[in-house]
Structures are given as C-alpha cells and as structure tokens.
Design an enzyme around this catalytic site. Sequence first.
Site, PDB file in Angstrom:
ATOM      1  N   HIS A 127       0.943  -1.114   0.098  1.00 19.82           N
ATOM      2  CA  HIS A 127       0.073   0.006  -0.005  1.00 19.82           C
ATOM      3  C   HIS A 127       0.787   1.137   0.161  1.00 19.82           C
ATOM      4  CE1 HIS A 127      -2.863   3.001   1.420  1.00 19.82           C
ATOM      5  NE2 HIS A 127      -3.885   2.158   1.250  1.00 19.82           N
ATOM      6  N   ASP A 204       2.772  -4.464   8.082  1.00 23.88           N
ATOM      7  CA  ASP A 204       1.743  -3.644   7.704  1.00 23.88           C
ATOM      8  C   ASP A 204       0.605  -4.825   7.853  1.00 23.88           C
ATOM      9  OD1 ASP A 204      -0.761  -2.733   6.900  1.00 23.88           O
ATOM     10  OD2 ASP A 204      -0.029  -2.117   5.129  1.00 23.88           O
ATOM     11  N   GLN A 207      -4.853  -5.389   6.680  1.00 27.88           N
ATOM     12  CA  GLN A 207      -5.763  -6.305   5.961  1.00 27.88           C
ATOM     13  C   GLN A 207      -5.824  -7.815   6.942  1.00 27.88           C
ATOM     14  OE1 GLN A 207      -7.888  -5.517   3.897  1.00 27.88           O
ATOM     15  NE2 GLN A 207      -7.205  -3.268   3.569  1.00 27.88           N
ATOM     16  N   LYS A 230     -11.127  -1.128   9.922  1.00 26.44           N
ATOM     17  CA  LYS A 230     -11.065  -2.289   8.896  1.00 26.44           C
ATOM     18  C   LYS A 230     -11.528  -3.458   9.896  1.00 26.44           C
ATOM     19  CE  LYS A 230      -7.568  -0.289   5.962  1.00 26.44           C
ATOM     20  NZ  LYS A 230      -8.384  -0.063   4.844  1.00 26.44           N
ATOM     21  N   CYS A 368      -4.584   2.334  -3.857  1.00 28.16           N
ATOM     22  CA  CYS A 368      -3.291   2.847  -2.984  1.00 28.16           C
ATOM     23  C   CYS A 368      -2.324   1.760  -3.440  1.00 28.16           C
ATOM     24  CB  CYS A 368      -3.417   3.236  -1.580  1.00 28.16           C
ATOM     25  SG  CYS A 368      -4.866   4.528  -1.617  1.00 28.16           S
TER      26      CYS A 368
END
Length: 410
Positions: A127, A204, A207, A230, A368
């Site tokens: 991202h 990261d 997700q 999220k 993104c």
Amino acid sequence: MMIKETLDIERIRKEFPILHQQVNGKPLVYFDNAASSQKPYQVIDALSHYYNHYNANIHRGAHHLANIATEAFENTRTKVQTFINAKHRHEIIFTGGTTDAVNLVVQTWGRKNLGAGDEILLSMMEHHSNIVPWQLIAEEKGAIIKVLPITQAGEWDTSQIDSLLSERTKLVAVNHVSNSLGTINPIKMLIDKAHAIGSKVLIDGAQAVPHMQVDVQQLDCDFYCFSAHKMYGPTGTGILYGKEDILNEMPPWRGGGEMIKTVSFSKTTYNELPYKFEAGTPNIADVIAFGAAIDFMNELGWSTLHEQEMTLLKYATEQLQQLDNITIYGTAAQKTGVISFGIKNIHPYDLGTLLDKQGVAVRTGHHCTQPLWEFYEVVGSVRASFAVYNTTAEVDQFMAALRKSIELLG
C-alpha cells in the site's frame, strides 16, 4: 444460484444498522470492506455512551469522570495486547491508524537508524502508506529501497529473497495481506530470514487482523501496524505494536503533554512506554469504541469469521469465473475475502458507477497500490471485499448487477 450459509448471518446482520437501507432504490450490498468495515451497535453505543456519560480527558484528572474514562481507555490497550498476544501492555501504542503507525516508525526508528547506503526492502504489492514514508526518509538519509517482486498469481517471488537481503538491509517492511489481491504472505519465513542478517521487520497488518488470528510473539516481528476501522471499529485510531527494547531505544516523535515526565527550559525528560509516543489528548472515544469492536470479534470467534469469508470468497470466485472476458488479479493459494478483477475493454470506474446505481458498493481504481497495477499493466481493478455480515444472496445480487452493467457498457 444461492447457497445456504451454515451460520446465522441474519442475526449477525441485525447488529449493523447501516446495512438495512436502500441505495438508488435497491437493497445495499456493501462489498467495500477492505476499505472500511461497517460498525455493529455495540461499537456505536460505546462511542455514544462515552459522550453521554463520562466524557473527560484521561490520565491527568483526579475527578470521577476522568478516572472512568482513563480506565475504559486503558482497558482497550489490554484488549489489544491479548488480541495479538503481545508480551507487554506497554508495547501497544495508540495511533491514528496504520498510516500513522508506519510514519511513527519512519520518523523515530528510521530517522535514528538509517544512513547512506542502508537498504530497505519492500514488496511490489505494498500500500502507498508503506511505500511513500520510506521513500521520504530514504531520500533524506541516502538510503536505498529495494523491491521484492511478485508472480502473476500475486504471490511473492520467494526465489528472490535471499539475493535481496544483505548486511546492508536495515529494515524489511511488508504487508501481511495484500489489500488489492487478498494474498496472505508468508511473513514468518521472511521475518526469520531478515533477522538472520540483522534486519528489523515491520509488518503492515491492516488487512490481516480483521481476518485471521495474529500472534506477534510467534511471528517475532519487530513492529506490527493495523487500524480499528477495518475490523468493525471506528475510524481515526489504530495500533503500533513494537518490541519493548526497540521502542525504548526510539526517540519521541511528537512533543507535547502526556509524553513527558518533566519540562523546563533547560531540559525536558520523557515519559515511559507507551506514553512516550502518545503526545496530547488522544482519540479517547474511538479508542474505547475500538475495545467494543474487539469484544464483538471475540464473541463471534475466529472460526465464524473465517468460515463465512471463505464461503463468500469461494462462491463469488466461482460465479465471476463464468463471465466472458474477465481477468481475476490475485490467484494465490492462500487468500482472504478479496477479489480484484477487470473486464476487457471496460474501465473499472465505469463498472463501479453502474454497480452503485444498482445498490452495490465496490472499490474501483488502483486501491493505493499503483506499482502493483503497473506490474499487471492495467490502470486498476474492480475490488469486491467481504466481511462476516455479507451473504451469498448478496453475491447473487452483485453478479446480476455486474452482468447488467457489462451489457450496458459492452
């Protein structure tokens, strides 16, 4: 053809007030969960309850409301610690979200530890929030960014890892799950390889945390970042997990109240973890509501979450594969509930616009992840992403709307 869910999804859906509406005269189908999931009543109620009953600043007040607010705020820190199995509560830093967490590491650890010729390894599927901050610090420090390539299936080209890592590699920063492809990356293998050559690793997890159980001690990552919004929680709050010894060595980033022990014009001393990195009045209400989101996920259980999302992923993939002129991007063996696709000679934005007119919310564009779509040589994709409250009946509505849209645009 609709298949029957084995879970009581209608009961779950009743907890989400926003789902029960029409868009352009059609029942809402919300398939943009990778961007932001919807919120159950208990999260919304937690937010409202704070403002209605004990709105006060935290940590510094000696009065009743301040004490209640402080306890509720810090309870969320404990819930996060348990949720990702961090060793210590003070390894949990509240941030404004994943992007804010990455930038915190860039501006503290990166500014202190990166120098000319040092290397940072990213992957092709990152991202922008895990690319641009590293570009900024690399340009300032004279560091070099290297990129781990991917295969056409949307998986890391693991054959390249050993040649990309070296004694010059100071940091590996990669996502756990791709927001565009849904690929679940083999991060444990990369973490171990990076540590073997002395590199630190930032993950990261924006997700990943909504879809799978994350154990930061088992992973042995140095930093792990994610966002509340999220995972059925509110916007504007997130987490930086960092190992205690590394966080202690990092200088503060933002100055102000709370992050200090003493202040004078001759010398200021800084607070202990985690408060050293939490300057000023935090996002109190949303952090408290974030705790309610964690409670909601714990009450559902990982088996429920996983089972429903995999049912939807399998069913939707099978239905999409029946279409002519479709390309599904990201066919990794290990995926979460994300499908990105394109239809030949139709722009993703046009498809997204017509789907919206039929009540279906999807994401279109580059999500993104512009370097990823340059790899696939397309401008972007249509992305459908699922959550536990979605149903196979909604997939059928989505497919009917998609066929009609293709017919109109064809």
